[in-house]
Design a protein around this motif. Structure first.
Motif, PDB file in Angstrom:
ATOM      1  N   LEU A   1      -8.654  -1.097  11.322  1.00 16.41           N
ATOM      2  CA  LEU A   1      -9.141  -1.692  10.073  1.00 16.41           C
ATOM      3  C   LEU A   1      -8.617  -3.117   9.908  1.00 16.41           C
ATOM      4  CD1 LEU A   1      -8.733   1.379   7.690  1.00 16.41           C
ATOM      5  CD2 LEU A   1     -10.875   0.409   8.532  1.00 16.41           C
ATOM      6  N   ALA A   2      -7.364  -3.333  10.316  1.00 14.41           N
ATOM      7  CA  ALA A   2      -6.785  -4.677  10.221  1.00 14.41           C
ATOM      8  C   ALA A   2      -7.530  -5.654  11.123  1.00 14.41           C
ATOM      9  CB  ALA A   2      -5.304  -4.640  10.572  1.00 14.41           C
ATOM     10  N   ASP A   3      -7.947  -5.176  12.292  1.00 11.45           N
ATOM     11  CA  ASP A   3      -8.724  -6.036  13.195  1.00 11.45           C
ATOM     12  C   ASP A   3     -10.047  -6.440  12.550  1.00 11.45           C
ATOM     13  OD1 ASP A   3      -6.801  -5.976  15.173  1.00 11.45           O
ATOM     14  OD2 ASP A   3      -7.733  -4.322  16.267  1.00 11.45           O
ATOM     15  N   ILE A   4     -10.652  -5.493  11.818  1.00 11.34           N
ATOM     16  CA  ILE A   4     -11.915  -5.783  11.140  1.00 11.34           C
ATOM     17  C   ILE A   4     -11.699  -6.777  10.000  1.00 11.34           C
ATOM     18  CG2 ILE A   4     -13.775  -4.797   9.730  1.00 11.34           C
ATOM     19  CD1 ILE A   4     -13.372  -2.172  11.297  1.00 11.34           C
ATOM     20  N   GLY A   5     -10.620  -6.585   9.250  1.00  9.75           N
ATOM     21  CA  GLY A   5     -10.414  -7.373   8.042  1.00  9.75           C
ATOM     22  C   GLY A   5      -9.649  -8.659   8.200  1.00  9.75           C
ATOM     23  N   ASP A   6      -9.052  -8.890   9.363  1.00  7.94           N
ATOM     24  CA  ASP A   6      -8.177 -10.051   9.532  1.00  7.94           C
ATOM     25  C   ASP A   6      -8.894 -11.369   9.227  1.00  7.94           C
ATOM     26  OD1 ASP A   6      -5.614 -11.154  10.266  1.00  7.94           O
ATOM     27  OD2 ASP A   6      -6.557 -11.862  12.099  1.00  7.94           O
ATOM     28  N   ASP A   7     -10.039 -11.582   9.840  1.00  4.66           N
ATOM     29  CA  ASP A   7     -10.763 -12.840   9.627  1.00  4.66           C
ATOM     30  C   ASP A   7     -11.338 -12.945   8.213  1.00  4.66           C
ATOM     31  OD1 ASP A   7     -10.227 -13.626  12.202  1.00  4.66           O
ATOM     32  OD2 ASP A   7     -12.147 -12.918  13.003  1.00  4.66           O
TER      33      ASP A   7
ATOM     34  N   MET B   1      15.454  -8.112   4.605  1.00  2.17           N
ATOM     35  CA  MET B   1      14.420  -8.937   3.987  1.00  2.17           C
ATOM     36  C   MET B   1      13.086  -8.207   4.051  1.00  2.17           C
ATOM     37  SD  MET B   1      13.293 -12.853   4.840  1.00  2.17           S
ATOM     38  CE  MET B   1      14.761 -13.517   4.068  1.00  2.17           C
ATOM     39  N   ALA B   2      12.414  -8.141   2.909  1.00  3.88           N
ATOM     40  CA  ALA B   2      11.105  -7.491   2.874  1.00  3.88           C
ATOM     41  C   ALA B   2      10.136  -8.231   3.790  1.00  3.88           C
ATOM     42  CB  ALA B   2      10.581  -7.466   1.441  1.00  3.88           C
ATOM     43  N   ALA B   3       9.330  -7.467   4.510  1.00  3.57           N
ATOM     44  CA  ALA B   3       8.491  -8.048   5.553  1.00  3.57           C
ATOM     45  C   ALA B   3       7.152  -8.519   5.004  1.00  3.57           C
ATOM     46  CB  ALA B   3       8.287  -7.036   6.675  1.00  3.57           C
ATOM     47  N   LEU B   4       6.932  -9.817   5.074  1.00  2.00           N
ATOM     48  CA  LEU B   4       5.635 -10.370   4.693  1.00  2.00           C
ATOM     49  C   LEU B   4       4.582 -10.009   5.736  1.00  2.00           C
ATOM     50  CD1 LEU B   4       3.875 -12.206   2.904  1.00  2.00           C
ATOM     51  CD2 LEU B   4       4.704 -14.136   4.262  1.00  2.00           C
ATOM     52  N   GLU B   5       5.004  -9.937   7.004  1.00  3.65           N
ATOM     53  CA  GLU B   5       4.059  -9.655   8.089  1.00  3.65           C
ATOM     54  C   GLU B   5       3.384  -8.305   7.905  1.00  3.65           C
ATOM     55  OE1 GLU B   5       3.934  -9.233  12.978  1.00  3.65           O
ATOM     56  OE2 GLU B   5       5.766  -9.875  11.957  1.00  3.65           O
ATOM     57  N   SER B   6       4.162  -7.281   7.561  1.00  2.95           N
ATOM     58  CA  SER B   6       3.566  -5.954   7.384  1.00  2.95           C
ATOM     59  C   SER B   6       2.673  -5.919   6.146  1.00  2.95           C
ATOM     60  CB  SER B   6       4.656  -4.885   7.278  1.00  2.95           C
ATOM     61  OG  SER B   6       5.551  -5.168   6.220  1.00  2.95           O
ATOM     62  N   ALA B   7       3.030  -6.699   5.119  1.00  4.25           N
ATOM     63  CA  ALA B   7       2.173  -6.775   3.936  1.00  4.25           C
ATOM     64  C   ALA B   7       0.832  -7.405   4.294  1.00  4.25           C
ATOM     65  CB  ALA B   7       2.858  -7.592   2.842  1.00  4.25           C
ATOM     66  N   ARG B   8       0.864  -8.438   5.122  1.00  2.59           N
ATOM     67  CA  ARG B   8      -0.377  -9.082   5.545  1.00  2.59           C
ATOM     68  C   ARG B   8      -1.228  -8.142   6.402  1.00  2.59           C
ATOM     69  NH1 ARG B   8      -1.458 -14.530   5.167  1.00  2.59           N
ATOM     70  NH2 ARG B   8      -0.747 -15.231   3.133  1.00  2.59           N
ATOM     71  N   GLU B   9      -0.581  -7.344   7.240  1.00  2.00           N
ATOM     72  CA  GLU B   9      -1.323  -6.382   8.061  1.00  2.00           C
ATOM     73  C   GLU B   9      -2.023  -5.349   7.181  1.00  2.00           C
ATOM     74  OE1 GLU B   9       1.546  -4.776  10.709  1.00  2.00           O
ATOM     75  OE2 GLU B   9       1.616  -6.553  12.015  1.00  2.00           O
ATOM     76  N   GLN B  10      -1.318  -4.885   6.152  1.00  6.43           N
ATOM     77  CA  GLN B  10      -1.921  -3.921   5.239  1.00  6.43           C
ATOM     78  C   GLN B  10      -3.034  -4.579   4.420  1.00  6.43           C
ATOM     79  OE1 GLN B  10      -2.633  -0.357   3.132  1.00  6.43           O
ATOM     80  NE2 GLN B  10      -1.643  -0.792   5.090  1.00  6.43           N
ATOM     81  N   GLN B  11      -2.817  -5.812   4.035  1.00  9.79           N
ATOM     82  CA  GLN B  11      -3.842  -6.562   3.314  1.00  9.79           C
ATOM     83  C   GLN B  11      -5.114  -6.668   4.148  1.00  9.79           C
ATOM     84  OE1 GLN B  11      -2.761 -10.669   2.611  1.00  9.79           O
ATOM     85  NE2 GLN B  11      -3.840 -10.731   0.660  1.00  9.79           N
TER      86      GLN B  11
END
Length: 302
Positions: free
Chosen positions: A140-146, A1-11
């Motif tokens: 970068l993900a930590d910066i962009g998460d919120d 199954m394609a990972a939504l979690e990794s897509a969100r991390e990249q987003q």
């Protein structure tokens, strides 16, 4: 199954990259003189273009690293495609920036206006050079998460009504930031799309929208992992949406990401999709244009 979690991390990582880009972008306004736009605008456009190239290259590299990691996770044999990272063309940058700043050409800008001067100085005071050195995807993900939870369009500031000239300046600033955000993020999204187009083992990409995305982005997300070529990209739906280029359109300030899907994988929709589908179905059942009805539902907070 394609990972939504990794897509969100990249987003989130791409959003963090944009946040740093906007810091650098603030520093370019000092090269622009509202009273001498004809003479100073070309220099300002050149400065902005250089920033978009730098951050576009970073967004594209992030996107390709993400694609390769997803391909490996799907256990796809062979090498991942390495398409050329396509930063925005200078003509596109110039036309977009001229559109964003068109309100500054009004003659009233040249007249004394304390509110305009105050806002202009406030913009200049925001200058803060960002530093990409040593930052990885997790940083970068930590910066962009919120930032993914913020609205697509910046909220109107809760201040007293601005003068006409100051209001045009505020809108120009918002539009410039929106244009820059789209152009940089499009490089990352485009790198993934180009890799999918070249990869025989790739089925397509799914659109991953932010939790409070606009009606258009929600509609495109509902289509699932169907985006591989112009026929499956939703040409008719995209024709109603004028911002962005190509068949995979994104608007200014858009936070959507593209997640690849490979042979043998199933797409895991984001948790908001069930609610969005219900909203879309209601919009479709209403009289008139479905997308306009969808926007009305969102504005009503339903």
């Amino acid at each position: 199954m394609a990972a939504l979690e990794s897509a969100r991390e990249q987003q989130a990582a791409q959003r963090g990259l944009v946040a740093l880009m906007l810091q650098d972008l603030a520093g370019t306004w000092s090269s622009l003189n509202p009273g001498r736009l004809g003479q100073t605008l070309p220099k300002w456009i050149a400065a902005v273009a250089a920033i978009l190239d730098r951050y576009g290259d970073a967004a594209g590299a992030l996107g390709l690293d993400y694609y390769e990691a997803e391909r490996d996770a799907a256990r796809v044999a062979g090498r991942a495609p390495t398409p050329e990272i396509r930063t925005p063309e200078r003509a596109q940058v110039e036309s977009s920036l001229r559109w964003a700043t068109k309100g500054l050409w009004d003659d009233h800008v040249l007249e004394p206006d304390p509110e305009f001067d105050r806002l202009w100085q406030q913009i200049l005071d925001e200058e803060a050079a960002a530093d990409l050195a040593g930052l990885d995807e997790e940083d970068l993900a930590d910066i962009g998460d919120d930032l993914l939870d913020q609205p697509d369009e910046p909220a109107e500031p809760a201040v007293q009504r601005l003068s006409p000239a100051a209001d045009r300046l505020a809108k120009a600033r918002t539009q410039v930031d929106g244009v820059a955000t789209r152009l940089v993020t499009d490089v990352g999204r485009g790198a993934v799309l180009d890799a999918v187009a070249e990869d025989r083992k790739a089925v397509g990409v799914a659109r991953v929208a932010a939790p409070n995305a606009c009606a258009f982005c929600r509609t495109m997300t509902l289509r699932g992992a169907v985006y591989k070529n112009e026929q499956t990209a939703g040409r008719r739906a995209n024709a109603k949406f004028t911002e962005g280029s190509g068949e995979f359109k994104y608007h200014n300030h858009c936070r959507c990401w593209t997640a690849p899907l490979f042979e043998g994988e199933e797409w895991e929709p984001q948790p908001e999709v069930a609610k969005w589908q219900e909203q879309y179905d209601r919009a479709k059942a209403m009289r008139g244009d479905t997308l306009k009805n969808f926007y009305r539902i969102l504005r009503a907070g339903e």
